[in-house]
Design a protein around this motif. Structure first.
Motif, mmCIF file in Angstrom:
data_model
loop_
_atom_site.group_PDB
_atom_site.id
_atom_site.type_symbol
_atom_site.label_atom_id
_atom_site.label_comp_id
_atom_site.label_asym_id
_atom_site.label_seq_id
_atom_site.Cartn_x
_atom_site.Cartn_y
_atom_site.Cartn_z
ATOM 1 N N LEU A 150 0.805 -1.234 0.000
ATOM 2 C CA LEU A 150 0.000 0.000 0.000
ATOM 3 C C LEU A 150 0.836 1.281 0.000
ATOM 4 C CD1 LEU A 150 -3.030 -0.956 2.245
ATOM 5 C CD2 LEU A 150 -3.088 -0.285 -0.162
ATOM 6 N N PRO A 151 1.932 1.371 0.770
ATOM 7 C CA PRO A 151 2.719 2.609 0.693
ATOM 8 C C PRO A 151 3.241 2.885 -0.723
ATOM 9 C CG PRO A 151 3.309 1.376 2.662
ATOM 10 C CD PRO A 151 2.418 0.486 1.842
ATOM 11 N N ALA A 152 3.731 1.872 -1.400
ATOM 12 C CA ALA A 152 4.231 2.067 -2.762
ATOM 13 C C ALA A 152 3.096 2.419 -3.716
ATOM 14 C CB ALA A 152 4.953 0.811 -3.246
ATOM 15 N N ARG A 153 1.954 1.763 -3.551
ATOM 16 C CA ARG A 153 0.801 2.065 -4.419
ATOM 17 C C ARG A 153 0.296 3.486 -4.180
ATOM 18 N NH1 ARG A 153 -3.341 -2.455 -3.431
ATOM 19 N NH2 ARG A 153 -4.524 -1.254 -4.950
ATOM 20 N N CYS A 154 0.324 3.940 -2.922
ATOM 21 C CA CYS A 154 -0.084 5.320 -2.609
ATOM 22 C C CYS A 154 0.873 6.320 -3.244
ATOM 23 C CB CYS A 154 -0.151 5.534 -1.097
ATOM 24 S SG CYS A 154 -1.580 4.779 -0.307
ATOM 25 N N GLU A 155 2.156 6.024 -3.186
ATOM 26 C CA GLU A 155 3.145 6.914 -3.793
ATOM 27 C C GLU A 155 2.928 7.026 -5.296
ATOM 28 O OE1 GLU A 155 7.980 7.255 -4.214
ATOM 29 O OE2 GLU A 155 7.147 6.087 -2.570
ATOM 30 N N ILE A 156 2.664 5.922 -5.954
ATOM 31 C CA ILE A 156 2.407 5.925 -7.402
ATOM 32 C C ILE A 156 1.127 6.698 -7.706
ATOM 33 C CG2 ILE A 156 1.769 4.460 -9.366
ATOM 34 C CD1 ILE A 156 3.677 2.323 -8.067
ATOM 35 N N ALA A 157 0.061 6.436 -6.939
ATOM 36 C CA ALA A 157 -1.214 7.120 -7.159
ATOM 37 C C ALA A 157 -1.084 8.621 -6.921
ATOM 38 C CB ALA A 157 -2.299 6.533 -6.265
ATOM 39 N N ALA A 158 -0.312 9.022 -5.911
ATOM 40 C CA ALA A 158 -0.108 10.446 -5.638
ATOM 41 C C ALA A 158 0.625 11.114 -6.798
ATOM 42 C CB ALA A 158 0.661 10.639 -4.337
ATOM 43 N N ALA A 159 1.627 10.435 -7.338
ATOM 44 C CA ALA A 159 2.368 10.995 -8.475
ATOM 45 C C ALA A 159 1.475 11.097 -9.709
ATOM 46 C CB ALA A 159 3.596 10.137 -8.775
ATOM 47 N N GLU A 160 0.650 10.088 -9.954
ATOM 48 C CA GLU A 160 -0.266 10.127 -11.103
ATOM 49 C C GLU A 160 -1.293 11.240 -10.939
ATOM 50 O OE1 GLU A 160 -1.843 6.160 -11.307
ATOM 51 O OE2 GLU A 160 -0.050 5.382 -12.294
ATOM 52 N N HIS A 161 -1.803 11.409 -9.724
ATOM 53 C CA HIS A 161 -2.763 12.489 -9.458
ATOM 54 C C HIS A 161 -2.112 13.841 -9.686
ATOM 55 C CE1 HIS A 161 -4.827 15.324 -6.638
ATOM 56 N NE2 HIS A 161 -5.879 14.843 -7.286
ATOM 57 N N LYS A 162 -0.907 14.003 -9.161
ATOM 58 C CA LYS A 162 -0.196 15.276 -9.314
ATOM 59 C C LYS A 162 0.042 15.593 -10.788
ATOM 60 C CE LYS A 162 3.881 17.791 -7.927
ATOM 61 N NZ LYS A 162 5.287 17.733 -8.026
ATOM 62 N N ARG A 163 0.481 14.603 -11.545
ATOM 63 C CA ARG A 163 0.723 14.826 -12.975
ATOM 64 C C ARG A 163 -0.560 15.215 -13.703
ATOM 65 N NH1 ARG A 163 4.408 10.595 -12.378
ATOM 66 N NH2 ARG A 163 2.883 9.024 -13.001
ATOM 67 N N ALA A 164 -1.647 14.524 -13.411
ATOM 68 C CA ALA A 164 -2.920 14.836 -14.063
ATOM 69 C C ALA A 164 -3.392 16.240 -13.715
ATOM 70 C CB ALA A 164 -3.980 13.808 -13.684
ATOM 71 N N VAL A 165 -3.314 16.595 -12.422
ATOM 72 C CA VAL A 165 -3.752 17.924 -11.980
ATOM 73 C C VAL A 165 -2.922 19.010 -12.662
ATOM 74 C CG1 VAL A 165 -3.749 19.474 -9.972
ATOM 75 C CG2 VAL A 165 -4.783 17.200 -9.797
ATOM 76 N N GLU A 166 -1.608 18.807 -12.727
ATOM 77 C CA GLU A 166 -0.741 19.811 -13.359
ATOM 78 C C GLU A 166 -0.981 19.886 -14.863
ATOM 79 O OE1 GLU A 166 3.180 18.639 -12.094
ATOM 80 O OE2 GLU A 166 2.965 19.671 -10.165
ATOM 81 N N ARG A 167 -1.070 18.732 -15.534
ATOM 82 C CA ARG A 167 -1.251 18.706 -16.993
ATOM 83 C C ARG A 167 -2.585 19.323 -17.394
ATOM 84 N NH1 ARG A 167 -3.793 14.823 -19.559
ATOM 85 N NH2 ARG A 167 -3.453 13.298 -17.919
ATOM 86 N N LEU A 168 -3.622 19.055 -16.607
ATOM 87 C CA LEU A 168 -4.959 19.544 -16.922
ATOM 88 C C LEU A 168 -5.253 20.903 -16.281
ATOM 89 C CD1 LEU A 168 -6.748 16.139 -16.333
ATOM 90 C CD2 LEU A 168 -6.344 17.231 -18.561
ATOM 91 N N SER A 169 -4.320 21.401 -15.489
ATOM 92 C CA SER A 169 -4.520 22.633 -14.729
ATOM 93 C C SER A 169 -5.850 22.551 -13.968
ATOM 94 C CB SER A 169 -4.497 23.847 -15.662
ATOM 95 O OG SER A 169 -4.489 25.033 -14.910
ATOM 96 N N ASP A 170 -5.965 21.512 -13.177
ATOM 97 C CA ASP A 170 -7.232 21.190 -12.515
ATOM 98 C C ASP A 170 -7.044 20.949 -11.021
ATOM 99 O OD1 ASP A 170 -9.825 20.525 -11.955
ATOM 100 O OD2 ASP A 170 -9.864 18.699 -13.165
ATOM 101 N N GLN A 171 -6.508 21.930 -10.316
ATOM 102 C CA GLN A 171 -6.384 21.823 -8.860
ATOM 103 C C GLN A 171 -7.792 21.847 -8.269
ATOM 104 O OE1 GLN A 171 -3.514 21.384 -7.099
ATOM 105 N NE2 GLN A 171 -4.860 21.047 -5.373
ATOM 106 N N PRO A 172 -8.164 20.833 -7.499
ATOM 107 C CA PRO A 172 -9.548 20.761 -7.028
ATOM 108 C C PRO A 172 -9.855 21.762 -5.926
ATOM 109 C CG PRO A 172 -8.267 19.021 -6.029
ATOM 110 C CD PRO A 172 -7.361 19.703 -7.040
ATOM 111 N N LEU A 173 -11.142 22.103 -5.847
ATOM 112 C CA LEU A 173 -11.646 22.781 -4.659
ATOM 113 C C LEU A 173 -11.785 21.691 -3.605
ATOM 114 C CD1 LEU A 173 -14.484 25.010 -6.155
ATOM 115 C CD2 LEU A 173 -12.169 25.697 -5.535
#
Length: 117
Positions: A77-100
């Protein structure tokens, strides 16, 4: 009009991605000891892709936290969380979609309700 796009549940939480007029709402409600839903925690995204990545991250983080607090092995789970966090960060930055988040979502709802009156 809201449209439920994804709904998942585990022992302690209910997760949803819902399309609403303002975007894509990710919600996580915690199941209380009596079976009632507590919360929810909410994040509002403009894009479905970022919302899906956000939901994946929240589900993994809750799984990790639950395992730790109950004394279960956390496995990968720690490794999977790290991967998911990086994927989320990349998507948010690429899409310029920082959530409320949290209070911002609540304030948006209050403002919309006042505008409708």
């Amino acid at each position: 009009m809201a449209e439920l796009l994804r709904s998942e549940s585990d022992t302690d939480h209910r997760y949803r991605v819902t399309r609403i007029p303002r975007g894509y709402l990710v919600s996580c409600a915690q199941k209380g000891e009596t079976g009632l839903m507590l919360g929810p925690s909410e994040w509002l995204y403009r894009t479905q892709e970022a919302a899906e990545r956000g939901l994946d991250l929240v589900m993994l983080m809750n799984g990790w936290w639950t395992a730790m607090t109950r004394g279960y092995p956390v496995g990968d789970l720690p490794a999977r969380c790290e991967i998911a966090a990086a994927e989320h960060k990349r998507a948010v930055e690429r899409l310029s979609d920082q959530p409320l988040i949290g209070r911002e979502v609540a304030e948006l709802r209050e403002n919309e309700e006042n505008d409708d009156r």
